[in-house]
Motif scaffolding. Sequence first.
Motif, PDB file in Angstrom:
ATOM      1  N   ALA A  76      11.648 -24.011 -29.003  1.00 11.78           N
ATOM      2  CA  ALA A  76      12.332 -23.317 -30.272  1.00 11.78           C
ATOM      3  C   ALA A  76      13.313 -24.691 -31.007  1.00 11.78           C
ATOM      4  CB  ALA A  76      13.452 -22.178 -29.948  1.00 11.78           C
ATOM      5  N   ALA A  77      13.781 -25.301 -30.082  1.00 14.05           N
ATOM      6  CA  ALA A  77      14.591 -26.491 -30.996  1.00 14.05           C
ATOM      7  C   ALA A  77      13.369 -27.462 -31.775  1.00 14.05           C
ATOM      8  CB  ALA A  77      15.440 -27.429 -30.036  1.00 14.05           C
ATOM      9  N   ALA A  78      12.349 -27.832 -30.813  1.00 16.70           N
ATOM     10  CA  ALA A  78      11.342 -28.755 -31.580  1.00 16.70           C
ATOM     11  C   ALA A  78      10.807 -27.962 -32.409  1.00 16.70           C
ATOM     12  CB  ALA A  78      10.217 -28.905 -30.382  1.00 16.70           C
ATOM     13  N   GLN A  79      10.337 -26.737 -32.752  1.00 17.76           N
ATOM     14  CA  GLN A  79       9.938 -25.884 -34.077  1.00 17.76           C
ATOM     15  C   GLN A  79      11.111 -26.082 -35.125  1.00 17.76           C
ATOM     16  OE1 GLN A  79       6.879 -24.816 -34.562  1.00 17.76           O
ATOM     17  NE2 GLN A  79       6.210 -25.178 -32.454  1.00 17.76           N
ATOM     18  N   GLU A  80      12.027 -25.886 -34.736  1.00 17.85           N
ATOM     19  CA  GLU A  80      13.233 -26.078 -36.011  1.00 17.85           C
ATOM     20  C   GLU A  80      13.364 -27.406 -36.348  1.00 17.85           C
ATOM     21  OE1 GLU A  80      16.036 -25.120 -38.510  1.00 17.85           O
ATOM     22  OE2 GLU A  80      14.856 -23.808 -37.173  1.00 17.85           O
ATOM     23  N   THR A  81      13.290 -28.569 -35.330  1.00 18.45           N
ATOM     24  CA  THR A  81      13.218 -29.882 -35.891  1.00 18.45           C
ATOM     25  C   THR A  81      12.039 -30.336 -36.545  1.00 18.45           C
ATOM     26  OG1 THR A  81      14.523 -30.465 -33.733  1.00 18.45           O
ATOM     27  CG2 THR A  81      13.455 -32.279 -35.179  1.00 18.45           C
ATOM     28  N   LEU A  82      10.747 -29.797 -36.333  1.00 16.37           N
ATOM     29  CA  LEU A  82       9.762 -29.789 -37.224  1.00 16.37           C
ATOM     30  C   LEU A  82       9.858 -29.251 -38.581  1.00 16.37           C
ATOM     31  CD1 LEU A  82       6.754 -29.249 -34.815  1.00 16.37           C
ATOM     32  CD2 LEU A  82       7.276 -31.386 -35.809  1.00 16.37           C
ATOM     33  N   ARG A  83      10.355 -28.096 -38.591  1.00 13.76           N
ATOM     34  CA  ARG A  83      10.539 -27.229 -39.849  1.00 13.76           C
ATOM     35  C   ARG A  83      11.361 -28.191 -40.794  1.00 13.76           C
ATOM     36  NH1 ARG A  83      13.929 -24.487 -42.497  1.00 13.76           N
ATOM     37  NH2 ARG A  83      15.353 -24.376 -40.647  1.00 13.76           N
ATOM     38  N   GLN A  84      12.507 -28.709 -40.335  1.00 11.15           N
ATOM     39  CA  GLN A  84      13.453 -28.998 -40.949  1.00 11.15           C
ATOM     40  C   GLN A  84      12.824 -30.567 -41.490  1.00 11.15           C
ATOM     41  OE1 GLN A  84      17.046 -29.670 -38.546  1.00 11.15           O
ATOM     42  NE2 GLN A  84      17.641 -27.399 -38.865  1.00 11.15           N
ATOM     43  N   THR A  85      12.295 -31.281 -40.593  1.00 10.36           N
ATOM     44  CA  THR A  85      11.678 -32.466 -40.994  1.00 10.36           C
ATOM     45  C   THR A  85      10.672 -32.124 -42.112  1.00 10.36           C
ATOM     46  OG1 THR A  85      12.104 -33.552 -38.748  1.00 10.36           O
ATOM     47  CG2 THR A  85      10.449 -34.652 -39.949  1.00 10.36           C
ATOM     48  N   GLY A  86       9.816 -31.201 -41.941  1.00 10.18           N
ATOM     49  CA  GLY A  86       8.807 -31.009 -42.796  1.00 10.18           C
ATOM     50  C   GLY A  86       9.329 -30.671 -44.122  1.00 10.18           C
ATOM     51  N   GLU A  87      10.506 -29.826 -44.266  1.00 10.48           N
ATOM     52  CA  GLU A  87      11.033 -29.633 -45.449  1.00 10.48           C
ATOM     53  C   GLU A  87      11.623 -30.712 -46.050  1.00 10.48           C
ATOM     54  OE1 GLU A  87      14.116 -26.655 -44.499  1.00 10.48           O
ATOM     55  OE2 GLU A  87      12.653 -24.902 -44.533  1.00 10.48           O
ATOM     56  N   LYS A  88      12.317 -31.652 -45.251  1.00  8.55           N
ATOM     57  CA  LYS A  88      13.025 -32.756 -45.742  1.00  8.55           C
ATOM     58  C   LYS A  88      11.930 -33.812 -46.408  1.00  8.55           C
ATOM     59  CE  LYS A  88      15.645 -37.107 -44.151  1.00  8.55           C
ATOM     60  NZ  LYS A  88      15.891 -37.793 -42.973  1.00  8.55           N
ATOM     61  N   LEU A  89      10.725 -33.850 -45.636  1.00  5.41           N
ATOM     62  CA  LEU A  89       9.693 -34.800 -46.268  1.00  5.41           C
ATOM     63  C   LEU A  89       9.185 -34.029 -47.562  1.00  5.41           C
ATOM     64  CD1 LEU A  89       7.780 -35.736 -42.964  1.00  5.41           C
ATOM     65  CD2 LEU A  89       9.359 -37.322 -44.463  1.00  5.41           C
ATOM     66  N   ALA A  90       9.196 -32.845 -47.539  1.00  4.33           N
ATOM     67  CA  ALA A  90       8.549 -32.290 -48.854  1.00  4.33           C
ATOM     68  C   ALA A  90       9.303 -32.597 -49.979  1.00  4.33           C
ATOM     69  CB  ALA A  90       8.393 -30.656 -48.516  1.00  4.33           C
ATOM     70  N   ALA A  91      10.626 -32.348 -49.618  1.00  2.00           N
ATOM     71  CA  ALA A  91      11.866 -32.413 -50.698  1.00  2.00           C
ATOM     72  C   ALA A  91      11.673 -33.994 -51.379  1.00  2.00           C
ATOM     73  CB  ALA A  91      12.925 -32.280 -50.154  1.00  2.00           C
ATOM     74  N   GLU A  92      11.534 -34.991 -50.305  1.00  5.16           N
ATOM     75  CA  GLU A  92      11.426 -36.249 -50.581  1.00  5.16           C
ATOM     76  C   GLU A  92      10.354 -36.674 -51.413  1.00  5.16           C
ATOM     77  OE1 GLU A  92      11.792 -38.460 -47.044  1.00  5.16           O
ATOM     78  OE2 GLU A  92      13.581 -37.948 -46.682  1.00  5.16           O
ATOM     79  N   ALA A  93       9.208 -35.994 -50.881  1.00  6.31           N
ATOM     80  CA  ALA A  93       7.870 -36.274 -51.815  1.00  6.31           C
ATOM     81  C   ALA A  93       8.039 -35.641 -53.167  1.00  6.31           C
ATOM     82  CB  ALA A  93       6.704 -35.706 -50.865  1.00  6.31           C
TER      83      ALA A  93
END
Length: 164
Positions: A76-93
């Motif tokens: 669950a923590a890994a999924q949350e980290t992946l989701r947050q990282t994906g959102e962060k990368l999408a926002a940066e892009a």
Amino acid sequence: MPQLDYHTFVPQIVWLAISFVVLYVLMSRLALPKVKSAIDGRRHHLDSDLGRAAALKQEAEAALAAYQKTLADARAAAQETLRQTGEKLAAEAAERQRQLAATLAEQIAAAEARIAAGKDEALGEIRGIAAEVGSAIVEKLTGTTPNTAAMASAIGHALNGHAA
């Protein structure tokens, strides 16, 4: 055969009874208590082993449950980290794309301004060259120098009519 002689039959039964009683007493006092203690010792050892095995089984089940819970939490923590990282990368892009679009818009506006300035400069030069060529042609054909204002007005009218 002496066993079948009925005269000695009674003493044989007496000796049989005496030997049976002696053997019974010896067995019940000496041998059977040792056998009973060995059986009780084995039973006690077996019960203690079974109890220890049951306790170890419960510990193993508890450890397995804790492992599965930890594994589920880690997933669950890994999924949350992946989701947050994906959102962060999408926002940066998206931010980089917005900045790139703004930069491109500025560059396009500057290029259009340079093109317009170049066009105006080229038209200005064309008007000057056209005025000189027209004056030279009129002078060559008629032998007189034409009016510069009339020549500039005719060239402006011709260029504006073709430009529209």
